[in-house]
Design a protein around this motif. Structure first.
Motif, PDB file in Angstrom:
ATOM      1  N   LYS A 280      46.304  63.665  41.140  1.00 17.28           N
ATOM      2  CA  LYS A 280      45.034  63.190  41.556  1.00 17.28           C
ATOM      3  C   LYS A 280      43.869  63.494  40.580  1.00 17.28           C
ATOM      4  O   LYS A 280      43.089  64.112  40.888  1.00 17.28           O
ATOM      5  N   GLN A 281      44.067  63.021  39.159  1.00 16.46           N
ATOM      6  CA  GLN A 281      42.892  63.338  38.489  1.00 16.46           C
ATOM      7  C   GLN A 281      42.724  61.946  37.621  1.00 16.46           C
ATOM      8  O   GLN A 281      43.654  61.480  36.949  1.00 16.46           O
ATOM      9  N   LEU A 282      41.322  61.749  37.425  1.00 18.45           N
ATOM     10  CA  LEU A 282      41.115  60.751  36.421  1.00 18.45           C
ATOM     11  C   LEU A 282      40.784  61.134  34.857  1.00 18.45           C
ATOM     12  O   LEU A 282      40.638  60.492  34.232  1.00 18.45           O
ATOM     13  N   ASN A 283      40.550  62.336  34.790  1.00 17.76           N
ATOM     14  CA  ASN A 283      40.116  63.142  33.652  1.00 17.76           C
ATOM     15  C   ASN A 283      41.102  64.218  33.205  1.00 17.76           C
ATOM     16  O   ASN A 283      40.507  65.443  33.183  1.00 17.76           O
ATOM     17  N   PRO A 284      42.173  63.856  32.979  1.00 18.30           N
ATOM     18  CA  PRO A 284      43.321  65.053  33.191  1.00 18.30           C
ATOM     19  C   PRO A 284      43.256  65.847  31.712  1.00 18.30           C
ATOM     20  O   PRO A 284      43.101  65.069  30.647  1.00 18.30           O
ATOM     21  N   VAL A 285      43.332  67.056  31.551  1.00 18.75           N
ATOM     22  CA  VAL A 285      43.518  67.731  30.463  1.00 18.75           C
ATOM     23  C   VAL A 285      44.988  67.875  30.184  1.00 18.75           C
ATOM     24  O   VAL A 285      45.595  68.602  31.065  1.00 18.75           O
ATOM     25  N   PHE A 286      45.563  67.436  29.178  1.00 18.11           N
ATOM     26  CA  PHE A 286      47.029  67.488  28.999  1.00 18.11           C
ATOM     27  C   PHE A 286      47.390  68.988  28.231  1.00 18.11           C
ATOM     28  O   PHE A 286      48.207  69.549  28.506  1.00 18.11           O
ATOM     29  N   GLY A 287      46.693  68.928  26.800  1.00 16.78           N
ATOM     30  CA  GLY A 287      46.896  69.918  26.004  1.00 16.78           C
ATOM     31  C   GLY A 287      48.203  70.102  25.523  1.00 16.78           C
ATOM     32  O   GLY A 287      49.142  71.206  25.930  1.00 16.78           O
ATOM     33  N   LYS A 288      49.320  69.033  25.341  1.00 18.40           N
ATOM     34  CA  LYS A 288      50.530  69.060  24.857  1.00 18.40           C
ATOM     35  C   LYS A 288      50.657  68.554  23.386  1.00 18.40           C
ATOM     36  O   LYS A 288      49.973  67.883  22.884  1.00 18.40           O
TER      37      LYS A 288
ATOM     38  N   PRO B 175      42.039  54.104  38.073  1.00 19.35           N
ATOM     39  CA  PRO B 175      42.638  54.691  39.272  1.00 19.35           C
ATOM     40  C   PRO B 175      43.949  53.893  39.382  1.00 19.35           C
ATOM     41  O   PRO B 175      44.136  52.459  39.204  1.00 19.35           O
ATOM     42  N   ALA B 176      45.078  54.452  39.879  1.00 19.43           N
ATOM     43  CA  ALA B 176      46.388  53.390  39.960  1.00 19.43           C
ATOM     44  C   ALA B 176      46.738  53.656  41.385  1.00 19.43           C
ATOM     45  O   ALA B 176      47.730  52.699  41.885  1.00 19.43           O
ATOM     46  N   ASP B 177      46.162  54.696  42.293  1.00 18.30           N
ATOM     47  CA  ASP B 177      46.436  54.727  43.471  1.00 18.30           C
ATOM     48  C   ASP B 177      45.479  54.274  44.493  1.00 18.30           C
ATOM     49  O   ASP B 177      44.381  53.938  44.272  1.00 18.30           O
ATOM     50  N   ILE B 178      45.967  54.068  45.898  1.00 18.41           N
ATOM     51  CA  ILE B 178      45.059  53.270  46.846  1.00 18.41           C
ATOM     52  C   ILE B 178      43.810  54.274  46.907  1.00 18.41           C
ATOM     53  O   ILE B 178      42.759  54.054  47.235  1.00 18.41           O
ATOM     54  N   ASN B 179      44.074  55.743  46.907  1.00 18.00           N
ATOM     55  CA  ASN B 179      42.757  56.740  46.914  1.00 18.00           C
ATOM     56  C   ASN B 179      41.985  56.654  45.807  1.00 18.00           C
ATOM     57  O   ASN B 179      41.248  57.628  45.888  1.00 18.00           O
ATOM     58  N   GLY B 180      42.151  55.676  44.941  1.00 17.87           N
ATOM     59  CA  GLY B 180      41.100  55.728  43.959  1.00 17.87           C
ATOM     60  C   GLY B 180      41.221  56.832  42.828  1.00 17.87           C
ATOM     61  O   GLY B 180      40.445  57.218  42.107  1.00 17.87           O
ATOM     62  N   LYS B 181      42.723  57.473  42.872  1.00 15.06           N
ATOM     63  CA  LYS B 181      42.977  58.655  41.872  1.00 15.06           C
ATOM     64  C   LYS B 181      44.129  57.945  41.105  1.00 15.06           C
ATOM     65  O   LYS B 181      44.712  56.832  41.118  1.00 15.06           O
ATOM     66  N   ALA B 182      44.560  58.877  40.355  1.00 16.38           N
ATOM     67  CA  ALA B 182      45.744  58.608  39.499  1.00 16.38           C
ATOM     68  C   ALA B 182      46.663  59.981  39.395  1.00 16.38           C
ATOM     69  O   ALA B 182      46.041  61.077  39.337  1.00 16.38           O
ATOM     70  N   ASP B 183      47.969  59.815  39.320  1.00 17.12           N
ATOM     71  CA  ASP B 183      48.701  61.112  39.057  1.00 17.12           C
ATOM     72  C   ASP B 183      49.170  60.799  37.506  1.00 17.12           C
ATOM     73  O   ASP B 183      50.202  60.478  37.479  1.00 17.12           O
TER      74      ASP B 183
ATOM     75  N   THR C 228      40.125  60.481  29.312  1.00 21.39           N
ATOM     76  CA  THR C 228      39.104  60.597  30.255  1.00 21.39           C
ATOM     77  C   THR C 228      39.048  59.019  30.601  1.00 21.39           C
ATOM     78  O   THR C 228      39.322  58.138  30.140  1.00 21.39           O
ATOM     79  N   ASP C 229      38.448  59.031  31.964  1.00 21.55           N
ATOM     80  CA  ASP C 229      37.947  57.672  32.584  1.00 21.55           C
ATOM     81  C   ASP C 229      39.213  56.739  32.789  1.00 21.55           C
ATOM     82  O   ASP C 229      39.102  55.558  32.473  1.00 21.55           O
ATOM     83  N   LEU C 230      40.405  57.292  33.225  1.00 22.60           N
ATOM     84  CA  LEU C 230      41.429  56.504  33.513  1.00 22.60           C
ATOM     85  C   LEU C 230      40.962  55.527  34.538  1.00 22.60           C
ATOM     86  O   LEU C 230      40.429  55.794  35.468  1.00 22.60           O
TER      87      LEU C 230
ATOM     88  N   PRO D  84      43.774  42.029  29.693  1.00 25.60           N
ATOM     89  CA  PRO D  84      43.658  42.142  28.233  1.00 25.60           C
ATOM     90  C   PRO D  84      42.318  42.491  27.946  1.00 25.60           C
ATOM     91  O   PRO D  84      41.338  41.803  28.579  1.00 25.60           O
ATOM     92  N   GLY D  85      42.094  43.182  27.009  1.00 25.13           N
ATOM     93  CA  GLY D  85      40.474  43.290  26.542  1.00 25.13           C
ATOM     94  C   GLY D  85      39.774  44.233  27.332  1.00 25.13           C
ATOM     95  O   GLY D  85      38.204  44.331  26.883  1.00 25.13           O
ATOM     96  N   ILE D  86      40.159  44.773  28.306  1.00 29.20           N
ATOM     97  CA  ILE D  86      39.322  45.593  29.003  1.00 29.20           C
ATOM     98  C   ILE D  86      39.835  47.127  29.033  1.00 29.20           C
ATOM     99  O   ILE D  86      41.180  47.310  29.101  1.00 29.20           O
ATOM    100  N   GLU D  87      39.104  48.193  28.558  1.00 20.43           N
ATOM    101  CA  GLU D  87      39.725  49.486  28.367  1.00 20.43           C
ATOM    102  C   GLU D  87      40.228  50.200  29.809  1.00 20.43           C
ATOM    103  O   GLU D  87      39.369  49.758  30.721  1.00 20.43           O
ATOM    104  N   GLN D  88      41.216  50.613  29.859  1.00 17.07           N
ATOM    105  CA  GLN D  88      41.665  51.385  30.774  1.00 17.07           C
ATOM    106  C   GLN D  88      41.517  52.830  30.940  1.00 17.07           C
ATOM    107  O   GLN D  88      42.001  53.545  31.634  1.00 17.07           O
ATOM    108  N   GLY D  89      40.594  53.377  29.905  1.00 15.62           N
ATOM    109  CA  GLY D  89      40.571  54.681  29.648  1.00 15.62           C
ATOM    110  C   GLY D  89      40.492  55.168  28.406  1.00 15.62           C
ATOM    111  O   GLY D  89      40.775  54.196  27.496  1.00 15.62           O
ATOM    112  N   ARG D  90      40.381  56.355  27.975  1.00 15.80           N
ATOM    113  CA  ARG D  90      40.595  56.821  26.569  1.00 15.80           C
ATOM    114  C   ARG D  90      41.430  57.890  26.529  1.00 15.80           C
ATOM    115  O   ARG D  90      41.266  58.927  27.400  1.00 15.80           O
ATOM    116  N   ILE D  91      42.054  58.223  25.315  1.00 12.46           N
ATOM    117  CA  ILE D  91      42.902  59.504  25.120  1.00 12.46           C
ATOM    118  C   ILE D  91      42.296  60.198  23.761  1.00 12.46           C
ATOM    119  O   ILE D  91      42.089  59.461  23.020  1.00 12.46           O
ATOM    120  N   GLU D  92      42.131  61.392  23.947  1.00 19.29           N
ATOM    121  CA  GLU D  92      41.997  62.097  22.759  1.00 19.29           C
ATOM    122  C   GLU D  92      43.234  62.787  22.337  1.00 19.29           C
ATOM    123  O   GLU D  92      43.935  63.285  23.030  1.00 19.29           O
TER     124      GLU D  92
END
Length: 2032
Positions: free
Chosen positions: A1570-1578, A1541-1549, A1537-1539, A1732-1740
């Motif tokens: 292009k998803q910042l809240n990806p569901v992986f389910g793996k 963004p890594a691309d210019i368009n403000g999204k990530a893959d 959740t809340d990754l 450092p010290g700043i969350e880049q998102g969370r993973i469940e």
């Protein structure tokens, strides 16, 4: 007559032998007892003291008794104090008691006092005393404060012949403290010098303790104490001693340093946007950065769910002033900018001050800045979070937001701000400025002068005001140092504004670029008050002082930042006269200007006196010593300069105005000044007229102290400076500030004491806290009495009056609340009360800051070579004098240690830590007419040296220097024992520390200890012949401070600074006995600071011992001091002999080092420390070579042990021998335990060792072994666990049901405890006993078949199909539970808080409680009354088995799994200076795993005698072996959740990468576009071998088509600790056991096997399975179901449920129990090294581990994301009605509409469908019979439609979007040539939409308006719906209007059903709809004109035609009548 009598009987438990005297004080009037001579243990006083009193005894008054050791020669030594509040006495009139005294440090001592108190009231009775009785009367009811200012001024006119330094100030008693927090009266004024002896009789007698003793001796005790009375005295304790004030320890300026910030904003959706058929875009703007969402077409409630991140690297002040602006723009595209719909503004600071620094799911109200009369323009739902470095934000758990949002209840506004904000005008009036610096070079000026011939001022100022993102400027005043503008800048903004600060800046207009001259920030919270009796923001007219860089003009000013308001200004720049007013606008009035543009208008001038009367101030400073001067400056002569404003500034201060009339420096005309002088009432005015300020000390060359520092050789001659200045007299503001500051300082000191007592576990913290509260309430009441003075002084502004009122109110209520709390302080409530009192402290500090300036601050500059080197800034209020003690500044007339620092950015980092110079500085600032007291606070024994000695008249001129004729000689002993946790200054990660001690002009160093962070120097440094100037007795109470600096010795170059601390020595005068209680001194911890960060602690003690002179000089000194002859005094041999002896060699030149003497060093006892060596992990390379054969060395207090060598680190990094031990002598006091050092070395060839890394365990307390408590087997502890601990570890409780046990009874063996798993109805929600449930019992199922309403009112068939359920059902159900639990906790917390608030605010509360109540109601609504036993909503959820969702890492829940195996990080390399820990991760070079255990020897027998005790393992019994072990690791990644963004368009893959040891699994091909809240389910399986591969890294990467993939963030999990933990974190234990289905048991071991193994390992008896579903473990009995269903539905007997019940309650088993890790999903933050010290998102995710030598586990659980289900929605549009008519007919002007209906379901209009057109509907009726067909993919669980589409033509692949299922239907008017007209629309949320009306008549706007109240239906449940729905649009006034009605039918079918019964679009086959029956006019042009004419004309004009016809007939008849009547008449007449 009322009186108070105190009978002092005895004082017992005294130490030593000696004379004692007691002093009893009440209402400031002290009585002394007689001297009790030569008493040992007990002093019998047996005296009665009586105070006649004039006012009632108030229960808050205090009686104080001080007991002294009496001394004939020196001042008496205080033994202890007894303070008592007389509340009990006031109530009962009589009291006898015995109580202990407290010493200087407020700790209670053994000595006790016995006394009896009687109070006789007026009528002989004592009424029942109540709290509220005297509160409203702040006159002298407060008794002890009974005095008027005038009485203090009496008796002050001494003859002018005496020198001010010596004269006896008669009746101004000043008070001061002997210790901390103790009332005591000390020296009242100076002792007269002998030459004034002849005038002794005229002076009013002042009694002081010493004087009194002497008189008592002379009068041989005949003095009756009642006859001595002092003037009414104000006894108030100040937290500083008499002559010295505390230095500030933190050196580095904290503001102005850039820090990392990340602001993340999620724009979720917008609603109720105003406008027709909009295409809205949301623009998010922070400062100058803008980002846009995508555009949604023709919708008023677009859904975006887009996430934006802004990164900043700026100073905090700049960050928090930035404005976050959200605006909605209509139809913006590449070519046009679009039109603004509305905006919302808020500053970043407001968000940061929210709890958790965030707003989550809140609605921002949009308003239109160009039209303030319009109302709300819509709402945007968003999340905003501001993360600074090291903040971690707890995001509420992201789940499907099914709860319908209540917009009004969730507005994006801070608490306490009303939802309806009004528009207001902010008027900032700018009048004039003065004292501006040059802003141009003089060369240009000279050129100009040559050409033009006149002298110009070199500055062109204008003022710029910034507020809420807008700027306004005044006009530019050309060439003026004293510009006059008289203009106002007007802002229009919503009130209350969400922007806290207004920035006012004077700028210099320049052709190239304008630069700031000075900046002033105005905090709106300080100039307004939002309470019930509050006031709107108002300020001034008042002068604002601006500070910035030094005033010399340079082209490139290196300190320009300071002028912009960043960092602490180092020089006065100018002052500006301004005022602020706010007016709330009535937006309905017609003449209002509707735009919010900034306006600038002129205003009239204000009078001179508006800001107060000008008065002359006098500032005096004396430099008593200047030491620690940095060696860089040491070679040139140095002088010091003191300035206030521009006065005293000789280099760059005065910019002389060019105007011909010569003005004074600060804009006061000469005439005005002279007039001031002539009217001055003082007789010294004439001589004062030409008093020239002396603002600099003479130049002097420094001499060397040691290799780093120099000092100035002042010796007995101390230079002085004095400056006269003229300012408006606004002292009252500063006085009130000072009073509050003093109360706050005292409170802070008291709180620190209390916390220290709690921390060191001393006795009675509650007593000290009560004392603190007592002082606070007295202080507050005192403020109310004092502040209410000179209210109508000139220049009082509205803000002054309002602030005074609100401060008085606050202080009054604070006094009441404090009394209230004081009664509630108990031993067990101390901590929470301390928290509450800390809130008072913050409030006091906030109130004390005065927003309107008066006198500018004072700057002290060190000058060398006419350049400014270093400075100190002293706030003028701190040194301001007042005749009332409380109002005086805390440093006024006191000696203060001041450290000079470098200006601006130079002061950051290393340069800022080194002291440039340390001054002992005495400052006094006050009105010139009060200046006779200005020398009073200096240490005594000096003569004044005047500037001109020849003129006898100039007696009142201040001295230019002081010469001391009294000096004392001391020996200082610094006992430097040890330091710990020092800063690592070398690349090895260690330091080579030594300490340097500075005292006065001396310095010494300890030895250097190499390679340690915890040096034990154990060294005594002796400073001989330290000379201090002044009187002995004064020095005794106020020694100068000692500075200790700790350095790291480097082989090359100079030593590097580690940190510094301050200390005060304990002093022994030569007549005092060296012995208890004060000597030998105790070792104390001193916090070491490096800049603003802590850098360790120093354990040391300091004593200062007076070296006696020979007798004659003592006698002379005494005669000089006291004015009576002293007989010869016998004191032992002069010289050193009297000092306590030093042990060891005294030859300090060369000899060995002196150790710390015995009495001071701690008492030691023998400890054994056992070390468990497990292994080493992740060791990094050293100098490019890998670590191969490491070893661990453990060292503590000089002893230690080494581990065995690891032969091959790569093959097996574990140690072969696990446990070793060593014995060591450690202090008895645990707080003094030295640190334990762990060092890892690598053994190389040829016997070389290389340090790999080290770790210091600072506190050994957590490793101290305590024998297990044998009694813990009883039920009480288990019950405690059950209700408290367990609930906590569960993150709340999970409602699980269980069959009740209490109903069945069965015999059980004695001593067993029945664990009843049924919830007790009386338990509150928080302490829910967790209910257990195995399978659902069938009977329960049947009960639940009824329909339940879920929240949101969805009617749900509860019986879910087992086959439908999958892992995700479980997951989502669990998230609901998590949210519920959090909500319940919040509610419970709010309830608790509120209860507390109600308790306190019983009398005082008011507004706060109301708010709290509001909140609480909100909570109640949310909870909707949980059922009594706390199993809230159980019936809805009980069907789905749940797991636990932790919203944090599992480690934080289970103490890092360090239950027996601890991980110690090894550090190497220099520590980073940037805010401590943040950078420490880079220094970690590996980890040592092991543990410690320490215990005192000898150990009790019983432990070692236990069965199976292995002596080799010591205390580490039953620890698994550490041989390599193969493990299958199964990692499940659910979603992120809340990754970031890594691309210019403000999204990530994103895609997942998993690393473990050498294995790396990349899931690159399954990236999610292009998803910042990806569901992986793996799930991923990896085989690993512990210990080599035990660190699991889960990373999320961003897939890129070109170039390398970027890391978004990663998280690391130490699997080994989990694997071996007793919490059993290998595979979570689920709540229920089933053998098939979605909840299948995952562990290869069944619950029975697990339980058996746990019992065996824990040596616990059990489990014994009994009949009737019972199982017994240890002495607990559990129950549970005993049968299970397999796939075929057959039931079998099983014990697994029983075993599982025990496992889920394992923490209740005595001795071995602990919480086992349940089946769970953990949420881990993703971090990135670059940020450092700043969350880049969370993973469940979660991890299962299975040992390979066990049976293989089953296949992994299927958690792949749910595939959306394919549906088809069929919408039939039957008819429309009452559609508004839009077109006018050409020929007939007839209104009609060509109606068609358009509809779409998903995304945007790309899948829109239109009906055919119903032409020329004249009634708004249309018939269509048209079918729309929408296929879509739908996720039931999340209630979202899933679409995949390419984002743009350039996109590489399709992106998946999830959007809510909303069907939009619009009605349009078709036009042939122009664009179609939009008429109206309706949007239906397919999950919740209103039921259609049966008929068109019943269909109304209310169906939309009252959506919330009406029952809603879901198409997914109903499948088929038909009815009428309204079309709406908004008119010009934003009102909703009905624009038509549509009859439609919605039919939902699944994809399979759709295939079976297909239908056609429109009216096509298959299943065609019949043609609509439309009136013929639709095609009339072709059907014959007559018909249409008939239709048209008749239709419209039938009434007209009928009327005309009627009229024509009438006229015809009339005509016929008239026509025929003549003939008829003729006939009649003629008779024919």
């Amino acid at each position: 007559m009322m009186s108070l009598m105190v009978h002092l009987k005895t004082v017992a438990h005294l130490r030593g032998k000696g004379d004692r005297i007691a002093k009893v004080t009440f209402r400031g009037l002290p009585f002394f007892s007689r001297v009790a001579e030569n008493c040992e243990e007990v002093a019998h006083f047996n005296e009665t003291f009586r105070w006649p009193i004039a006012s009632r005894l108030d229960g808050n008054e205090m009686l104080e008794i001080q007991v002294y050791n009496y001394s004939k020669v020196f001042s008496n030594r205080l033994v202890g104090t007894f303070c008592m509040v007389l509340q009990k006495v006031a109530e009962e009139g009589h009291l006898e008691l015995t109580d202990t005294l407290i010493d200087d440090n407020n700790t209670s001592i053994k000595t006790s006092v016995t006394l009896e108190i009687r109070y006789q009231s007026m009528d002989g009775t004592v009424g029942v005393w109540s709290d509220g009785e005297f509160l409203d009367v702040p006159d002298d009811r407060d008794g002890m404060f009974a005095f008027e200012t005038d009485s203090l001024l009496s008796g002050q006119s001494h003859g002018s012949g005496t020198s001010p330094g010596r004269s006896l100030q008669g009746s101004i008693p000043t008070f001061r403290k002997a210790g901390k927090g103790v009332f005591s009266a000390m020296k009242l004024g100076k002792i007269k010098s002998s030459r004034d002896d002849h005038r002794k009789s005229d002076e009013p007698a002042v009694l002081d303790m010493e004087d009194l003793d002497r008189k008592a001796m002379r009068l041989a005790g005949t003095l009756d104490p009642d006859t001595i009375s002092l003037a009414s005295v104000t006894a108030v304790t100040t937290n500083v001693s008499n002559k010295r004030s505390k230095p500030d320890i933190k050196m580095e300026p904290s503001s102005g340093r850039p820090v990392d910030y990340q602001i993340s904003i999620t724009v979720i959706e917008a609603r109720q946007l105003i406008g027709l058929n909009m295409d809205p875009v949301v623009c998010v703007e922070i400062g100058d950065d803008k980002k846009y969402t995508s555009m949604k077409e023709s919708t008023n409630c677009p859904y975006y769910n887009e996430y934006f991140v802004f990164d900043f690297h700026v100073p905090p002040d700049v960050m928090f002033d930035k404005i976050i602006k959200l605006s909605v723009i209509h139809s913006k595209n590449l070519l046009r900018s679009g039109t603004l719909v509305g905006t919302f503004k808020m500053d970043v600071g407001t968000v940061y001050s929210q709890p958790e620094h965030q707003f989550y799911h809140k609605w921002a109200i949009l308003s239109d800045p160009d039209d303030i009369t319009a109302g709300c323009k819509g709402y945007i739902k968003c999340d905003i979070a501001v993360v600074g470095k090291g903040d971690n934000i707890k995001t509420p758990h992201k789940a499907n937001e099914t709860d319908e949002d209540d917009i009004e209840g969730n507005l994006l506004l801070p608490e306490g701000i009303p939802a309806e904000r009004q528009w207001a005008r902010f008027y900032v009036k700018i009048y004039r400025a003065e004292g501006l610096p040059k802003m141009n070079t003089s060369i240009m000026a000279n050129v100009k002068k040559a050409f033009i011939g006149e002298n110009r001022d070199l500055v062109d100022p204008y003022v710029q005001v910034q507020f809420a993102g807008q700027k306004g400027k005044t006009s530019v005043q050309k060439s003026s140092y004293e510009p006059i503008w008289n203009e106002q800048v007007v802002f229009t903004e919503l009130f209350p504004p969400l922007c806290k600060r207004m920035k006012v800046q004077i700028r210099d207009s320049d052709k190239v670029n304008d630069v700031a001259i000075g900046t002033h920030f105005i905090d709106l919270r300080k100039i307004s008050n939002d309470g019930d009796k509050g006031f709107l923001p108002t300020l001034g007219p008042a002068w604002a002082n601006m500070y910035g860089s030094t005033r010399q003009y340079t082209l490139m000013d290196e300190h320009q930042d300071l002028n912009e308001g960043l960092g602490e200004g180092v020089s006065f720049r100018s002052r500006l006269l301004l005022s602020i007013a706010v007016e709330i606008l009535d937006t309905t009035s017609p003449e209002i200007i509707s735009s919010t543009e900034v306006q600038v208008e002129t205003v009239s001038n204000i009078s001179e006196s508006a800001t107060g009367k000008m008065d002359e101030f006098f500032l005096f400073g004396a430099f008593l010593e200047a030491t620690m001067i940095d060696r860089k400056i040491g070679d040139k002569a140095i002088s010091f300069e003191i300035t206030i404003g521009n006065y005293g500034n000789q280099i760059d201060g005065v910019s002389k105005p060019s105007s011909t009339k010569k003005k004074k420096k600060d804009g006061d005309n000469e005439e005005e000044e002279n007039e001031l002088i002539q009217n001055s009432s003082e007789d010294e005015a004439d001589e004062d007229g030409d008093l020239v300020s002396v603002s600099t000390t003479p130049l002097m060359k420094p001499v060397i102290t040691d290799r780093n520092y120099f000092h100035l050789p002042y010796f007995e001659k101390k230079p002085c400076v004095y400056v006269k200045s003229w300012w408006q007299d606004q002292r009252r503001r500063l006085y009130n500030s000072n009073m509050m500051d003093k109360i706050a300082d005292k409170l802070e000191e008291g709180l620190n004491d209390v916390q220290e007592i709690i921390k060191t576990e001393k006795a009675f913290p509650e007593r000290r806290l009560r004392g603190v509260l007592e002082e606070l309430s007295v202080g507050c009441s005192r403020f109310v009495t004092l502040a209410n003075k000179d209210v109508n002084q000139a220049g009082r502004t509205k803000l002054d009056r309002e602030r005074l009122k609100s401060c008085m109110r606050e202080m009054d209520s604070m006094a009441q609340q404090t009394r209230q709390i004081r009664t509630q302080v108990k031993k067990n409530t101390v901590k929470e009360k301390v928290k509450m009192v800390q809130n008072f402290l913050q409030k006091l500090r906030f109130l004390a800051e005065e927003p309107q300036h008066s006198i500018p601050d004072v700057f002290v500059w060190m000058m060398s070579n006419n350049k400014r080197i270093a400075y100190a800034r002293v706030p003028s209020k701190d040194i301001l004098y007042s005749i009332v003690d409380e109002e005086t500044g805390k440093d006024c007339g006191k000696v203060k240690a001041v450290f000079l620092k470098l200006p601006g950015k130079k002061g950051f980092g290393h340069a800022g830590w080194t002291v440039q110079a340390k001054l002992e500085l005495y400052l006094w600032l006050g009105l010139n007419k009060q200046r006779k007291d200005f020398l009073k606070g200096l240490p005594n024994g000096f003569e004044e040296i005047k500037a001109m000695n020849n003129d006898p008249v100039l007696s009142s001129i201040p001295p230019v220097s002081l010469v001391y004729d009294m000096k004392q000689v001391f020996q200082l002993r610094a006992h430097m024992y040890q330091a710990r946790s020092l800063f690592a200054a070398d690349s090895s990660g260690l330091s080579d520390p030594f300490a340097r001690v500075f005292f006065s002009t001396h310095s010494q160093v300890t030895e250097v200890l190499s390679e340690t962070l915890c040096p034990t120097w154990d060294q005594l440094l002796v400073f001989d012949n330290v000379e201090l100037f002044g009187e002995a007795s004064e020095l005794r109470d106020d020694p100068p401070i000692i500075v200790v600096e700790i350095y790291d010795q480097d082989t090359v170059g100079k030593a590097e600074f580690i940190g510094r601390t301050f200390a005060k020595p304990t002093i022994k005068m030569c007549d005092e006995h060296y012995g208890p209680p004060r000597f030998p001194p105790q070792l104390e911890y001193y916090q070491v600071y490096r800049g603003n960060c802590t850098a360790g602690e120093l354990l040391a003690a300091f004593e200062l011992l007076q070296i006696p002179f020979d007798e004659e000089s003592i006698r002379r000194a005494l005669i000089a001091v006291h004015n009576f002859a002293v007989p010869q005094i016998k004191i032992g041999q002069g010289g050193r002999a009297d000092l306590p002896p030093l042990e060891g060699p005294t030859d300090s030149e060369h000899g060995p080092i002196l150790p710390v003497p015995l009495g001071i060093r701690p008492v030691l006892s023998r400890y054994r420390i056992e070390v468990l060596f497990w292994g080493l992990r992740d060791l990094k390379r050293i100098n490019l070579a890998q670590v191969d054969r490491p070893r661990v060395d453990i060292e503590c207090a000089g002893r230690g042990v080494q581990s065995v060598l690891i032969q091959n680190y790569k093959k097996n990094p574990n140690f072969s021998t696990l446990v070793k031990w060593f014995e060591v002598d450690l202090p008895e006091n645990e707080l003094l335990h030295p640190p334990l050092n762990i060092r890892v070395v690598d053994c190389r060839a040829f016997g070389r060792y290389i340090l790999v890394g080290s770790h210091a365990v600072t506190s050994l307390r957590r490793f101290i072994y305590s024998t297990p408590d044998k009694t813990s087997n009883n039920w009480a502890t288990a019950a405690k666990l059950m209700n408290g601990y367990m609930v906590l570890t569960n993150g709340g409780s999970q409602p699980r049901s269980s069959p009740s046990l209490s109903s069945r009874t069965f015999s059980r063996p004695a001593g067993d405890i029945l664990v009843n798993m049924d919830a007790d109805p009386s338990i509150r929600k928080m302490d829910t006993v967790v209910k257990l449930d195995a399978t659902e019992e069938e009977s329960d199922r049947d009960k639940k078949k009824k329909k339940k309403k879920k929240k949101g009112g969805v009617e749900e068939e509860d019986e879910t199909d087992e086959r439908m359920l999958d892992w995700w059902s479980k997951y989502f159900a669990s998230i609901e539970t998590l949210k519920e639990t959090l909500r319940a906790q919040e509610a419970a917390q709010a309830e608790a808080e509120e209860r507390e608030d109600l308790e306190i605010a019983a009398e005082a509360g008011g507004s706060k409680t109301k708010e709290k109540n509001k909140e609480k109601k909100g909570f109640k609504d949310k909870k909707k009354g949980p059922t009594a036993d706390g199993t809230e909503k159980k019936p809805v959820k009980a069907k789905v088995d749940e797991l636990l969702v932790y919203n944090k890492e599992l480690e934080s829940e289970y103490g890092n799994f360090e239950d027996w195996l601890h991980t110690f990080n090894l550090y190497r390399g220099k520590a980073g200076d940037d805010d401590e820990q943040a950078l420490d991760d880079d220094r970690i070079v590996g980890r040592f795993k092991g543990s410690l255990c320490m215990y005192k020897l000898p150990l009790s027998e019983e432990i070692t005698r236990e069965v199976g005790f292995d002596p080799n393992m010591g205390m580490f019994q039953s620890i698994p072996h550490n041989d390599p072990i193969n493990v299958l690791v199964r990692v499940y990644v659910v979603r992120a959740t809340d990754l970031h963004p890594a691309d210019i368009n403000g999204k990530a893959d994103p895609y997942v990468v998993i690393k473990l040891g050498k294995t790396e699994v990349k899931d690159k091909e399954n990236y999610i576009s292009k998803q910042l809240n990806p569901v992986f389910g793996k799930s991923f399986d990896i085989e690993a071998t512990f210990p080599m591969e035990s660190m699991l890294t889960v990373s999320v990467y961003d897939w890129d088509l070109v170039g390398t993939d970027d890391l978004i963030g990663e998280t690391k999990i130490d699997l080994e600790n989990r694997f071996y933990s007793k919490y059993r974190a290998t595979c979570g234990i689920s709540s229920n056991y089933s053998v098939h289905g979605y909840n299948v048991w995952r562990d290869p071991m069944k619950p029975t096997q697990i339980l058996a193994k746990l019992c065996k390992d824990g040596k616990t008896d059990g489990p014994q399975y009994g009949p009737g579903g019972k199982v017994k473990v240890a002495n607990r009995i559990f129950t549970g179901p005993t049968e299970i269903e397999d796939e075929n539905g057959l039931k079998k007997q099983t014990e697994e449920h029983l075993a599982l019940t025990v496992l889920n309650h394992w923490e209740e088993i005595p001795r071995v129990g602990c919480k086992l890790v349940p089946e769970h999903v953990e949420t881990r933050p993703l971090l990135n090294v670059d940020k450092p010290g700043i969350e880049q998102g969370r993973i469940e995710m979660w991890v299962d581990m299975f040992s390979m030598d066990m049976p293989a586990p089953g296949p992994a659980i299927e958690i792949s994301p749910r595939k959306p289900k394919r549906y088809e929605l069929r919408v039939i549009i039957w008819n429309t009605d009452e559609v508004i008519l839009e077109d006018d007919d050409y020929f007939t002007g007839e209104k009609s509409s060509d109606i068609f209906v358009r509809g779409w379901l998903k995304g945007q209009q790309e899948d829109k469908q239109d009906t055919d057109v119903h032409y020329h509907s004249l009634t708004g009726e249309g018939n269509f019979n048209w079918r729309f067909v929408y296929p879509f993919d739908y996720l039931m669980a999340e209630e979202k439609i899933v679409i995949s589409k390419k984002e743009s033509m350039f996109s590489w692949d399709e992106t998946e979007y999830k959007i809510p299922p909303r069907l939009t239907m619009q009605v349009w008017d078709a036009d042939h040539f122009s664009a179609d007209d939009f008429l109206g629309a309706i949007e239906l949320d397919l999950n919740r939409f209103p039921r259609g009306a049966k008929t068109a008549k019943q269909c109304s706007l209310n169906m939309i308006r009252n959506e919330h109240e009406l029952p809603t239906i879901s198409i997914f449940k109903q499948k088929r719906v038909k009815g009428w729905w309204p079309f709406v649009a908004r008119d010009e006034n934003d009102e909703m209007e009905l624009t038509g009605k549509v009859e439609a039918e919605l039919h939902l079918v699944t994809a399979e059903e759709a295939e079976k019964s297909p239908v056609g679009l429109g009216r096509n086959e298959p299943d065609p709809l019949e043609k609509p029956n439309r009136p013929d006019t639709s095609l009339m042009w072709f059907l014959g004109p007559l018909k249409s004419i008939r239709y048209f004309i008749w239709h419209n004009y039938r009434w007209l035609i009928l009327k005309v016809l009627g009229l024509v007939l009438l006229l015809l008849m009339l005509g016929l009548f008239l026509y025929s009547i003549p003939g008829y008449l003729v006939k009649k007449i003629l008779g024919a």
